[in-house]
Design a protein around this motif. Structure first.
Motif, PDB file in Angstrom:
ATOM      1  N   ALA A  64       0.851  -1.188   0.000  1.00 24.44           N
ATOM      2  CA  ALA A  64       0.000   0.000   0.000  1.00 24.44           C
ATOM      3  C   ALA A  64       0.883   1.233   0.000  1.00 24.44           C
ATOM      4  N   LEU A  65       0.359   2.288  -0.580  1.00 26.17           N
ATOM      5  CA  LEU A  65       1.055   3.569  -0.616  1.00 26.17           C
ATOM      6  C   LEU A  65       0.153   4.633  -0.012  1.00 26.17           C
ATOM      7  N   LEU A  66       0.670   5.323   0.985  1.00 27.40           N
ATOM      8  CA  LEU A  66      -0.042   6.420   1.627  1.00 27.40           C
ATOM      9  C   LEU A  66       0.710   7.709   1.366  1.00 27.40           C
ATOM     10  N   ARG A  67       0.023   8.695   0.804  1.00 32.22           N
ATOM     11  CA  ARG A  67       0.614  10.014   0.568  1.00 32.22           C
ATOM     12  C   ARG A  67      -0.082  11.027   1.468  1.00 32.22           C
ATOM     13  N   VAL A  68       0.737  11.839   2.148  1.00 31.12           N
ATOM     14  CA  VAL A  68       0.220  12.785   3.133  1.00 31.12           C
ATOM     15  C   VAL A  68       0.736  14.176   2.803  1.00 31.12           C
ATOM     16  N   ALA A  69      -0.178  15.138   2.675  1.00 34.47           N
ATOM     17  CA  ALA A  69       0.216  16.520   2.399  1.00 34.47           C
ATOM     18  C   ALA A  69       0.841  17.132   3.646  1.00 34.47           C
ATOM     19  N   THR A  70       1.920  17.906   3.473  1.00 35.21           N
ATOM     20  CA  THR A  70       2.636  18.477   4.609  1.00 35.21           C
ATOM     21  C   THR A  70       2.686  20.002   4.600  1.00 35.21           C
ATOM     22  N   ALA A  71       2.450  20.653   3.468  1.00 37.54           N
ATOM     23  CA  ALA A  71       2.528  22.106   3.417  1.00 37.54           C
ATOM     24  C   ALA A  71       1.447  22.728   4.301  1.00 37.54           C
ATOM     25  N   ARG A  72       1.837  23.662   5.161  1.00 34.16           N
ATOM     26  CA  ARG A  72       0.922  24.370   6.058  1.00 34.16           C
ATOM     27  C   ARG A  72       0.183  23.423   6.986  1.00 34.16           C
ATOM     28  N   VAL A  73       0.845  22.349   7.396  1.00 31.93           N
ATOM     29  CA  VAL A  73       0.252  21.369   8.302  1.00 31.93           C
ATOM     30  C   VAL A  73       1.077  21.332   9.583  1.00 31.93           C
ATOM     31  N   SER A  74       0.442  21.566  10.719  1.00 27.90           N
ATOM     32  CA  SER A  74       1.140  21.519  12.001  1.00 27.90           C
ATOM     33  C   SER A  74       1.325  20.071  12.442  1.00 27.90           C
ATOM     34  N   ALA A  75       2.158  19.873  13.452  1.00 25.06           N
ATOM     35  CA  ALA A  75       2.363  18.529  13.982  1.00 25.06           C
ATOM     36  C   ALA A  75       1.060  17.948  14.508  1.00 25.06           C
ATOM     37  N   ALA A 106      -4.731  13.318   2.836  1.00 22.14           N
ATOM     38  CA  ALA A 106      -4.065  12.015   2.758  1.00 22.14           C
ATOM     39  C   ALA A 106      -4.844  11.103   1.829  1.00 22.14           C
ATOM     40  N   HIS A 107      -4.126  10.215   1.170  1.00 19.49           N
ATOM     41  CA  HIS A 107      -4.745   9.221   0.291  1.00 19.49           C
ATOM     42  C   HIS A 107      -3.945   7.939   0.386  1.00 19.49           C
ATOM     43  N   ASN A 153      -3.908   9.614  12.014  1.00 18.91           N
ATOM     44  CA  ASN A 153      -4.675   8.742  12.900  1.00 18.91           C
ATOM     45  C   ASN A 153      -5.961   8.281  12.220  1.00 18.91           C
ATOM     46  N   HIS A 154      -6.676   9.205  11.616  1.00 13.79           N
ATOM     47  CA  HIS A 154      -7.946   8.847  10.978  1.00 13.79           C
ATOM     48  C   HIS A 154      -7.739   7.885   9.816  1.00 13.79           C
ATOM     49  N   VAL A 155      -6.842   8.215   8.908  1.00 13.47           N
ATOM     50  CA  VAL A 155      -6.727   7.398   7.706  1.00 13.47           C
ATOM     51  C   VAL A 155      -6.155   6.014   8.020  1.00 13.47           C
ATOM     52  N   PHE A 213      -9.097   7.884   2.107  1.00 17.80           N
ATOM     53  CA  PHE A 213      -8.603   9.245   2.029  1.00 17.80           C
ATOM     54  C   PHE A 213      -8.979  10.014   3.283  1.00 17.80           C
ATOM     55  N   ARG A 214      -8.346  11.158   3.466  1.00 19.72           N
ATOM     56  CA  ARG A 214      -8.655  12.075   4.557  1.00 19.72           C
ATOM     57  C   ARG A 214      -8.903  13.447   3.956  1.00 19.72           C
ATOM     58  N   ILE A 215     -10.132  13.909   4.069  1.00 16.84           N
ATOM     59  CA  ILE A 215     -10.529  15.223   3.586  1.00 16.84           C
ATOM     60  C   ILE A 215     -11.058  16.015   4.770  1.00 16.84           C
ATOM     61  N   ALA A 216     -10.639  17.258   4.892  1.00 18.20           N
ATOM     62  CA  ALA A 216     -11.099  18.103   5.996  1.00 18.20           C
ATOM     63  C   ALA A 216     -11.088  19.563   5.564  1.00 18.20           C
ATOM     64  N   GLN A 217     -11.679  20.406   6.390  1.00 17.79           N
ATOM     65  CA  GLN A 217     -11.667  21.835   6.127  1.00 17.79           C
ATOM     66  C   GLN A 217     -10.232  22.358   6.175  1.00 17.79           C
ATOM     67  N   ASP A 218      -9.914  23.270   5.275  1.00 19.44           N
ATOM     68  CA  ASP A 218      -8.598  23.893   5.243  1.00 19.44           C
ATOM     69  C   ASP A 218      -8.636  25.152   6.118  1.00 19.44           C
ATOM     70  N   PRO A 219      -7.933  25.157   7.263  1.00 17.85           N
ATOM     71  CA  PRO A 219      -7.991  26.331   8.149  1.00 17.85           C
ATOM     72  C   PRO A 219      -7.402  27.586   7.533  1.00 17.85           C
ATOM     73  N   HIS A 220      -6.620  27.425   6.483  1.00 18.06           N
ATOM     74  CA  HIS A 220      -6.007  28.582   5.820  1.00 18.06           C
ATOM     75  C   HIS A 220      -6.888  29.145   4.701  1.00 18.06           C
ATOM     76  N   ARG A 221      -7.970  28.437   4.368  1.00 16.96           N
ATOM     77  CA  ARG A 221      -8.881  28.884   3.311  1.00 16.96           C
ATOM     78  C   ARG A 221     -10.305  28.601   3.777  1.00 16.96           C
ATOM     79  N   PRO A 222     -10.906  29.523   4.525  1.00 19.65           N
ATOM     80  CA  PRO A 222     -12.238  29.301   5.093  1.00 19.65           C
ATOM     81  C   PRO A 222     -13.248  28.867   4.040  1.00 19.65           C
ATOM     82  N   GLY A 223     -13.980  27.827   4.393  1.00 20.90           N
ATOM     83  CA  GLY A 223     -15.011  27.328   3.495  1.00 20.90           C
ATOM     84  C   GLY A 223     -14.536  26.339   2.460  1.00 20.90           C
TER      85      GLY A 223
END
Length: 248
Positions: A156-167, A236-237, A175-177, A220-230
């Motif tokens: 399996a391959l998991l890709r996780v976005a890191t730009a503008r992501v806190s620890a 992650a995928h 954890n979710h994915v 996948f993991r989809i969530a609200q982007d705190p840097h772009r309201p709405g």
């Protein structure tokens, strides 16, 4: 990711499909989850420090260890987990952990109702784990195996976005994915997992390369982007290669 209308529509479609999959069918091969309004289970993770590889291995081991009678309801509660800063070694005589890393740097409780011990006890004793504002981890490939005896040694391959992501955000997304993939049977004991850390994930690239969710063997993991309201963001995928062999 530019956040075009097309991308946002695709993310919303995936998110709705995921909601119905979790609240409807539940985790395949596990007990059916309780309805959303009744499924309030929450796990608690206590971290003394953040070592990326240890956290990934620990999360997978914890998810595999979740008992069947709790797996369905916790899956139906979208694998809620509270991350607290503390020293698990100093808590073992007061709290029963379901899983601890070998060095006792991290530990997880079994999913329980938020008002029951140990969740309430730990919440009163410890503070939330925040970590650095910007994720400091190396953007390198990490490879590991899902704990337990494997049947077919899939990859399996998991890709996780890191730009503008806190620890702290990174922990939540991973954890979710990972937990949902284990509970649903997408990740199985013995499977090999590679984790890449690109700056961004474009849902259009995922669609072309890995198939259309939710039919493809993927999560996948989809969530609200705190840097772009709405706006929604693909964080992650995870995609499974059914054949044995080298990781992609």
């Amino acid at each position: 990711m530019t956040g075009t209308t097309e991308e946002q529509r695709l993310l919303r479609t995936w998110l709705v499909a995921h909601y119905h999959r979790v609240t409807g069918a539940g985790a395949p091969g596990r007990p059916s989850p309780a309805p959303p309004e009744r499924s309030t289970l929450r796990a608690v993770a206590v971290l003394r420090d953040l070592d990326l590889t240890a956290f990934l291995n620990g999360t997978l081991a914890f998810a595999v260890a979740v008992p069947d009678e709790l797996a369905g309801p916790w899956y139906g509660a979208f694998t809620r987990t509270l991350f607290l800063a503390g020293n698990p070694a100093s808590l073992v005589h007061r709290v029963r952990f379901l899983h601890r890393t070998e060095d006792a740097m991290m530990a997880w409780t079994a999913p329980v109702h938020p008002e029951r011990d140990p969740a309430r006890q730990l919440s009163r004793m410890l503070k939330l784990f925040h970590g650095p504002v910007v994720w400091p981890g190396e953007r390198r490939r990490i490879t590991l195996r899902v704990p337990g005896a494997g049947r077919d040694g899939r990859s399996a391959l998991l890709r996780v976005a890191t730009a503008r992501v806190s620890a702290a955000e990174y922990l939540i997304h991973l954890n979710h994915v990972l937990c949902e993939s284990v509970l649903s049977g997408l990740l199985r004991p013995g499977d090999r997992l590679a984790i890449d850390h690109p700056a961004e994930l474009d849902p259009r690239d995922v669609d072309v390369a890995l198939g259309h969710a939710p039919r493809a063997p993927a999560h996948f993991r989809i969530a609200q982007d705190p840097h772009r309201p709405g706006a929604l963001r693909l964080y992650a995928h995870l995609a499974v290669t059914e054949q044995t062999g080298e990781l992609p």
